[in-house]
Design a protein around this motif. Structure first.
Motif, mmCIF file in Angstrom:
data_model
loop_
_atom_site.group_PDB
_atom_site.id
_atom_site.type_symbol
_atom_site.label_atom_id
_atom_site.label_comp_id
_atom_site.label_asym_id
_atom_site.label_seq_id
_atom_site.Cartn_x
_atom_site.Cartn_y
_atom_site.Cartn_z
ATOM 1 N N LEU A 17 -34.462 0.989 50.099
ATOM 2 C CA LEU A 17 -33.706 1.383 48.915
ATOM 3 C C LEU A 17 -33.644 0.288 47.844
ATOM 4 O O LEU A 17 -33.350 0.571 46.679
ATOM 5 N N ILE A 18 -33.914 -0.939 48.225
ATOM 6 C CA ILE A 18 -33.701 -2.067 47.315
ATOM 7 C C ILE A 18 -34.635 -2.061 46.093
ATOM 8 O O ILE A 18 -34.175 -2.368 44.991
ATOM 9 N N PRO A 19 -35.900 -1.693 46.205
ATOM 10 C CA PRO A 19 -36.722 -1.665 44.990
ATOM 11 C C PRO A 19 -36.155 -0.725 43.907
ATOM 12 O O PRO A 19 -36.121 -1.091 42.726
ATOM 13 N N VAL A 20 -35.670 0.432 44.300
ATOM 14 C CA VAL A 20 -35.066 1.356 43.335
ATOM 15 C C VAL A 20 -33.748 0.787 42.822
ATOM 16 O O VAL A 20 -33.463 0.825 41.618
ATOM 17 N N PHE A 21 -32.960 0.217 43.725
ATOM 18 C CA PHE A 21 -31.697 -0.401 43.334
ATOM 19 C C PHE A 21 -31.939 -1.474 42.278
ATOM 20 O O PHE A 21 -31.260 -1.520 41.248
ATOM 21 N N MET A 22 -32.905 -2.351 42.513
ATOM 22 C CA MET A 22 -33.187 -3.428 41.565
ATOM 23 C C MET A 22 -33.747 -2.883 40.251
ATOM 24 O O MET A 22 -33.407 -3.384 39.173
ATOM 25 N N GLY A 23 -34.565 -1.867 40.322
ATOM 26 C CA GLY A 23 -35.071 -1.235 39.100
ATOM 27 C C GLY A 23 -33.940 -0.664 38.264
ATOM 28 O O GLY A 23 -33.921 -0.805 37.031
ATOM 29 N N ASN A 24 -32.978 -0.053 38.930
ATOM 30 C CA ASN A 24 -31.813 0.492 38.225
ATOM 31 C C ASN A 24 -30.968 -0.616 37.607
ATOM 32 O O ASN A 24 -30.413 -0.446 36.522
ATOM 33 N N ARG A 25 -30.866 -1.749 38.281
ATOM 34 C CA ARG A 25 -30.089 -2.859 37.730
ATOM 35 C C ARG A 25 -30.767 -3.409 36.468
ATOM 36 O O ARG A 25 -30.106 -3.751 35.491
ATOM 37 N N ARG A 26 -32.095 -3.454 36.465
ATOM 38 C CA ARG A 26 -32.809 -3.951 35.276
ATOM 39 C C ARG A 26 -32.641 -2.976 34.106
ATOM 40 O O ARG A 26 -32.468 -3.398 32.962
ATOM 41 N N LYS A 27 -32.679 -1.686 34.388
ATOM 42 C CA LYS A 27 -32.420 -0.687 33.342
ATOM 43 C C LYS A 27 -30.986 -0.818 32.836
ATOM 44 O O LYS A 27 -30.712 -0.619 31.651
ATOM 45 N N GLU A 28 -30.094 -1.151 33.736
ATOM 46 C CA GLU A 28 -28.688 -1.331 33.398
ATOM 47 C C GLU A 28 -28.507 -2.439 32.360
ATOM 48 O O GLU A 28 -27.683 -2.324 31.451
ATOM 49 N N VAL A 29 -29.288 -3.505 32.481
ATOM 50 C CA VAL A 29 -29.216 -4.600 31.511
ATOM 51 C C VAL A 29 -29.555 -4.071 30.121
ATOM 52 O O VAL A 29 -28.878 -4.408 29.141
ATOM 53 N N ASP A 30 -30.573 -3.221 30.021
ATOM 54 C CA ASP A 30 -30.924 -2.627 28.727
ATOM 55 C C ASP A 30 -29.776 -1.791 28.180
ATOM 56 O O ASP A 30 -29.458 -1.857 26.985
ATOM 57 N N SER A 31 -29.150 -1.012 29.047
ATOM 58 C CA SER A 31 -28.008 -0.186 28.628
ATOM 59 C C SER A 31 -26.841 -1.063 28.183
ATOM 60 O O SER A 31 -26.167 -0.749 27.185
ATOM 61 N N GLU A 83 -21.396 -10.449 26.012
ATOM 62 C CA GLU A 83 -22.772 -10.891 25.722
ATOM 63 C C GLU A 83 -23.193 -12.018 26.655
ATOM 64 O O GLU A 83 -24.301 -12.010 27.183
ATOM 65 N N ASN A 84 -22.310 -12.999 26.849
ATOM 66 C CA ASN A 84 -22.611 -14.112 27.752
ATOM 67 C C ASN A 84 -22.804 -13.629 29.184
ATOM 68 O O ASN A 84 -23.720 -14.072 29.888
ATOM 69 N N CYS A 85 -21.963 -12.723 29.612
ATOM 70 C CA CYS A 85 -22.051 -12.187 30.972
ATOM 71 C C CYS A 85 -23.353 -11.409 31.167
ATOM 72 O O CYS A 85 -24.013 -11.547 32.197
ATOM 73 N N VAL A 86 -23.723 -10.603 30.191
ATOM 74 C CA VAL A 86 -24.971 -9.825 30.288
ATOM 75 C C VAL A 86 -26.172 -10.771 30.364
ATOM 76 O O VAL A 86 -27.104 -10.531 31.141
ATOM 77 N N ALA A 87 -26.138 -11.857 29.605
ATOM 78 C CA ALA A 87 -27.226 -12.837 29.667
ATOM 79 C C ALA A 87 -27.302 -13.474 31.056
ATOM 80 O O ALA A 87 -28.396 -13.624 31.621
ATOM 81 N N GLU A 88 -26.159 -13.831 31.624
ATOM 82 C CA GLU A 88 -26.126 -14.402 32.979
ATOM 83 C C GLU A 88 -26.619 -13.384 34.007
ATOM 84 O O GLU A 88 -27.350 -13.738 34.945
ATOM 85 N N TYR A 89 -26.211 -12.140 33.834
ATOM 86 C CA TYR A 89 -26.620 -11.068 34.749
ATOM 87 C C TYR A 89 -28.132 -10.879 34.713
ATOM 88 O O TYR A 89 -28.779 -10.778 35.759
ATOM 89 N N SER A 90 -28.696 -10.866 33.526
ATOM 90 C CA SER A 90 -30.137 -10.718 33.380
ATOM 91 C C SER A 90 -30.872 -11.872 34.062
ATOM 92 O O SER A 90 -31.863 -11.658 34.770
ATOM 93 N N GLU A 91 -30.373 -13.088 33.882
ATOM 94 C CA GLU A 91 -30.976 -14.255 34.527
ATOM 95 C C GLU A 91 -30.866 -14.139 36.047
ATOM 96 O O GLU A 91 -31.814 -14.422 36.782
ATOM 97 N N TYR A 92 -29.713 -13.727 36.519
ATOM 98 C CA TYR A 92 -29.506 -13.543 37.959
ATOM 99 C C TYR A 92 -30.538 -12.554 38.526
ATOM 100 O O TYR A 92 -31.169 -12.825 39.550
ATOM 101 N N LEU A 93 -30.708 -11.418 37.851
ATOM 102 C CA LEU A 93 -31.657 -10.408 38.336
ATOM 103 C C LEU A 93 -33.082 -10.941 38.353
ATOM 104 O O LEU A 93 -33.871 -10.589 39.237
ATOM 105 N N ALA A 94 -33.415 -11.790 37.390
ATOM 106 C CA ALA A 94 -34.763 -12.351 37.334
ATOM 107 C C ALA A 94 -35.008 -13.357 38.454
ATOM 108 O O ALA A 94 -36.148 -13.556 38.876
ATOM 109 N N ARG A 95 -33.947 -13.985 38.947
ATOM 110 C CA ARG A 95 -34.102 -15.068 39.918
ATOM 111 C C ARG A 95 -33.645 -14.733 41.340
ATOM 112 O O ARG A 95 -33.858 -15.527 42.246
ATOM 113 N N VAL A 96 -33.016 -13.610 41.525
ATOM 114 C CA VAL A 96 -32.438 -13.301 42.826
ATOM 115 C C VAL A 96 -33.519 -13.283 43.910
ATOM 116 O O VAL A 96 -34.635 -12.817 43.690
#
Length: 101
Positions: A17-31, A83-96
């Motif tokens: 399930l994790i590949p779909v979960f992570m894909g959804n999290r990346r889409k979430e950053v765009d939203s 805005e700061n939190c979303v930037a941190e979240y995006s970085e987290y997703l890229a590095r997790v």
């Protein structure tokens, strides 16, 4: 964030399930970015609330923590904090780094 905060251990039975979960999290950053740009605090609150609920369910406590921060920022109308939190979240997703047990 240190490198330890980028490591997640997920239950082996959730591995498929994790590949779909992570894909959804990346889409979430765009939203989230779109909602911040539009100053749509109601949508930001809803997205943060959803993140809070779904993160820990899959072993991603940091996703839940980011969601709580976004939800709180939306309630208080603190666009800069969001805005700061979303930037941190995006970085987290890229590095997790995910491992399965």
């Amino acid at each position: 964030m240190n490198s330890e905060s980028h490591k997640v251990i997920v239950a082996k039975d959730l591995e498929d399930l994790i590949p779909v979960f992570m894909g959804n999290r990346r889409k979430e950053v765009d939203s989230l970015r779109a909602a911040v740009a539009a100053a749509n605090f109601d949508q930001l609150r809803q997205l943060g609330h959803r993140m809070r609920g779904v993160g820990s369910s899959y072993g991603f406590d940091r996703v839940s923590a980011f969601g709580a921060r976004i939800e709180e920022g939306a309630r208080s109308g603190d666009r800069v904090a969001i805005e700061n939190c979303v930037a941190e979240y995006s970085e987290y997703l890229a590095r997790v780094q995910i491992s399965y047990e």
